[in-house]
Design a protein around this motif. Structure first.
Motif, mmCIF file in Angstrom:
data_model
loop_
_atom_site.group_PDB
_atom_site.id
_atom_site.type_symbol
_atom_site.label_atom_id
_atom_site.label_comp_id
_atom_site.label_asym_id
_atom_site.label_seq_id
_atom_site.Cartn_x
_atom_site.Cartn_y
_atom_site.Cartn_z
ATOM 1 N N PHE A 153 0.835 -1.203 0.000
ATOM 2 C CA PHE A 153 0.000 0.000 0.000
ATOM 3 C C PHE A 153 0.871 1.255 0.000
ATOM 4 C CE2 PHE A 153 -2.518 -3.387 1.973
ATOM 5 C CZ PHE A 153 -3.574 -3.426 1.076
ATOM 6 N N ALA A 201 -0.988 4.715 -0.078
ATOM 7 C CA ALA A 201 -1.807 5.189 1.048
ATOM 8 C C ALA A 201 -1.194 6.456 1.639
ATOM 9 C CB ALA A 201 -1.905 4.109 2.122
ATOM 10 N N ASN A 258 -3.106 0.325 -6.231
ATOM 11 C CA ASN A 258 -2.092 -0.346 -5.412
ATOM 12 C C ASN A 258 -1.447 -1.508 -6.161
ATOM 13 O OD1 ASN A 258 -2.357 1.121 -2.887
ATOM 14 N ND2 ASN A 258 -4.359 0.159 -2.690
#
Length: 662
Positions: free
Chosen positions: A56, A59, A538
């Motif tokens: 990730f 993020a 992602n």
């Protein structure tokens, strides 16, 4: 140190005097600190879905909170964390709880009873909690992916919002380390032994693990990029080995260890993982004793060592793969080397160039001039990345009718470098007919539709077994968006049993999973395949090899994805190998195969596997039936049953001997 020890002793004395029945555990005997950065890891949550930290990268922030089951403190903190998650739902922040104390079943029960929406990552081996410096429940770790996964904040929950605002805003957290004073402590027994990690023996403890679980690929001539043939190599690669094991990429064996038992299990045991990780964290010392890897170094055999040289080797035509662009499937027909009906005990496909060969599937093509074969035709072997030889179960064989042709469907992908592939197929024959016939079928969904940008899209399909059968092999297949997959058996009385669970599917390591013993599946049982797909930003693998002839990406996260042959498209596919319980070479039951394929047509539409097809379940290629839905629903029930679907004339169009053995 003396002051801390005195304080601890005084607290115990006071508690004894006033008669406190339960007190907090004493402070750990080793110094515990929170690292500057969070090392990568992969853990499975209470729903059997995997999560990898470094996956990730996009993020804005990742919040981790230590949690234990049944604790009022953890339950209160979890409720507050849910509120915080809701406040940041549109700001790109991910929220997780980490449980380093309880098992997954207990975590699942806790999540269900408390209605948790935030995933609980189950740290059964405690390796993640150890490395993060977790000491008690309710500790918050705010990780900044944009800053090399720096732990931007560690402390109590009450100051997390301020920390998140700073990280999301690209600023430093004002108070990055705050002591967490309350909450039940969590015991980490191995942490207290960390000073002893340097005493783990490379010769006696570590090298045997690597020899057993890694060297099959990591040897001269093996498929791995380097050979683990000495301590010096392992020492040099130690940081990468630690990361790969913690992230569950290596060894490349991915079934959930709690579900099913399979042959050729290459996964490390819990003890092996901890020994290897702790040895590396202890400095990867050489110690004394034999360098087991050096003295036992070998070279990968041309054909699988456990099978030896094939009885028959077929050279497939060479194919020149261009540097870029999309290569249409190549169907290479060769003369059948078997003039008479033959039974195979194993098949091994040896790729000429693994970097460009995506898959091989095959089938026997009968000669129309010859009489119809007495034995059924079908697959004569397959290959996908990471695959091993296909070994047919005991007392069974794969049939190959004599004469005709063998067709090999070759799927090539471009890598930016031109290549020539010269693949070989090795056949291992039985000297006499077996008792049973190895059969294959697939569970798949031609109506697959993955929404644009969807990170965890679920699709379900099934087949219904028309007679008792014994499962030999479970093989899931998808492309770059495949995230996880499970196969469940649901018996006619409603009982469900998980056959296989891959919490994280890896496109580069597609294997057959053969149960230790064939599994009896009773008549009427639904074999339900559940796939989860990742079409989000992602997923960096989407653009890995999906370039057009000019080098531009073909795949787009903004596209709705449907079933397709090429890697930038997607497949929902699950092959099973089996035998019918009452079928023998002298009692061929091709009628059962036809019934099974009929159930596959129904099962790929019936997403909630309730035995009926609602109009809302007609999507993708199946949407063509919508205009006729009311007319087909002859009993006006609002749903189609199997008889009504059959009456529609809808067929899969796949014959019994089709190329389904991917």
């Amino acid at each position: 140190m003396k002051r801390a020890l005195l304080a601890s002793t005084m607290a115990l004395a006071v508690a004894a005097v006033i008669g406190v029945s339960a007190i907090a555990a004493p402070a750990p005997s080793v110094t515990v600190s929170v690292p500057e950065r969070a090392d990568n890891f992969q853990l499975t949550d209470q729903t059997r879905l995997s999560h990898e930290l470094h996956y990730f990268k996009d993020a804005k922030a990742i919040v981790l909170m230590s949690q234990i089951n049944g604790s009022s403190g953890s339950r209160k903190a979890a409720a507050e964390l849910e509120t915080l998650k809701a406040a940041y739902k549109d700001k790109g922040v991910l929220f997780y709880m980490i449980n380093s104390k309880d098992n997954r079943d207990a975590a699942a029960a806790e999540a269900k009873s408390q209605g948790f929406d935030i995933p609980i990552l189950v740290d059964e081996l405690q390796l993640v909690g150890e490395s993060l410096g977790v000491q008690r429940e309710g500790e918050i770790f705010v990780v900044d992916p944009k800053n090399s996964f720096k732990i931007a904040y560690h402390g109590p929950l009450k100051e997390t919002a301020a920390a998140l605002d700073a990280v999301v805003g690209g600023k430093a957290v004002a108070n990055a380390r705050v002591e967490v004073k309350s909450g039940t402590t969590i015991a980490f027994p191995e942490r207290a032994k960390s000073a002893e990690f340097k005493n783990i023996s490379y010769s006696k403890d570590v090298a045997p693990i690597i020899q057993d679980k890694c060297v099959t690929c990591h040897q001269k001539g093996g498929i791995a990029p380097f050979a683990m043939d000495s301590y010096d190599v392992v020492k040099t690669m130690a940081p990468m080995i630690r990361e790969s094991v913690r992230a569950s990429r290596m060894p490349p064996y991915f079934p959930d260890p709690h579900i099913g038992h399979f042959q050729n299990d290459q996964g490390m045991t819990a003890s092996q993982k901890k020994t290897l990780i702790h040895w590396i964290e202890g400095g990867a010392p050489r110690g004394t004793g034999e360098d087991f890897l050096k003295t036992n170094a070998g070279e990968a055999p041309e054909w699988p060592a456990y099978l030896g040289k094939p009885d028959v080797i077929v050279d497939l035509p060479a194919y020149n793969v261009p540097a870029t662009g999309i290569v249409e499937y190549q169907n290479q027909k060769v003369d059948n080397p078997f003039k008479d009906d033959t039974w195979l005990r194993a098949i091994s496909v040896k790729p000429g160039d693994r970097t460009v060969l995506h898959h091989v599937v095959s089938n026997h093509v009968p000669d129309p001039k010859l009489p119809k074969a007495k034995i059924p035709g079908g697959s004569v072997g397959s290959y996908t990345p990471g695959a091993e030889a296909q070994v047919i179960a005991k007392d069974a064989g794969a049939p190959v009718p004599g004469g005709g042709k063998l067709n090999f469907q070759m799927h090539y992908t471009t890598t930016g470098k031109a290549s020539t592939d010269r693949t070989q197929v090795g056949f291992y024959t039985l000297k006499a007919p077996p008792e049973f016939i190895k059969r294959s079928t697939v569970i798949f969904d031609l109506g697959l539709m993955i929404p644009a940008g969807e990170g965890r899209h679920k699709e379900i399909a099934y087949v219904t077994m028309p007679a008792d059968a014994y499962l030999y092999t479970l093989y899931p297949h998808a492309h770059y968006r495949g995230w996880s997959v499970e196969l469940t058996a649901k018996t006619p009385d409603g009982k469900e049993e998980m056959m296989l669970s891959l919490p994280k599917y890896d496109f580069n390591w597609q294997r057959d999973y053969d149960p230790i013993e064939p599994i009896l599946i009773k008549k009427g049982t639904k074999l339900i395949a559940t796939w989860v797909f990742d079409n989000s930003t992602n997923n960096k693998k989407l653009n890995a090899s999906n370039k057009d002839s000019e080098g531009s990406p073909i795949a787009s996260y903004n596209d709705v994805v449907r079933t397709g042959e090429q890697s930038h498209q997607e497949m929902m596919y699950f092959r099973i190998n089996y035998r019918w319980a009452d079928e023998t070479v002298d009692n061929v039951r091709s009628d059962l195969q036809q019934q099974l394929m009929g159930s596959a047509a129904f099962g790929m539409i019936d997403d909630n596997y309730d035995g009926l097809i609602q109009e809302s379940e007609l999507k993708g290629m199946m949407a063509s039936l919508k205009p006729r839905f009311k007319a087909l629903d002859t009993d006006n029930s609002g749903a189609l049953d199997p008889a009504e679907l059959k009456a529609s004339g809808f067929k899969l169009g796949i014959p019994d001997d089709a190329q389904i053995d991917l």
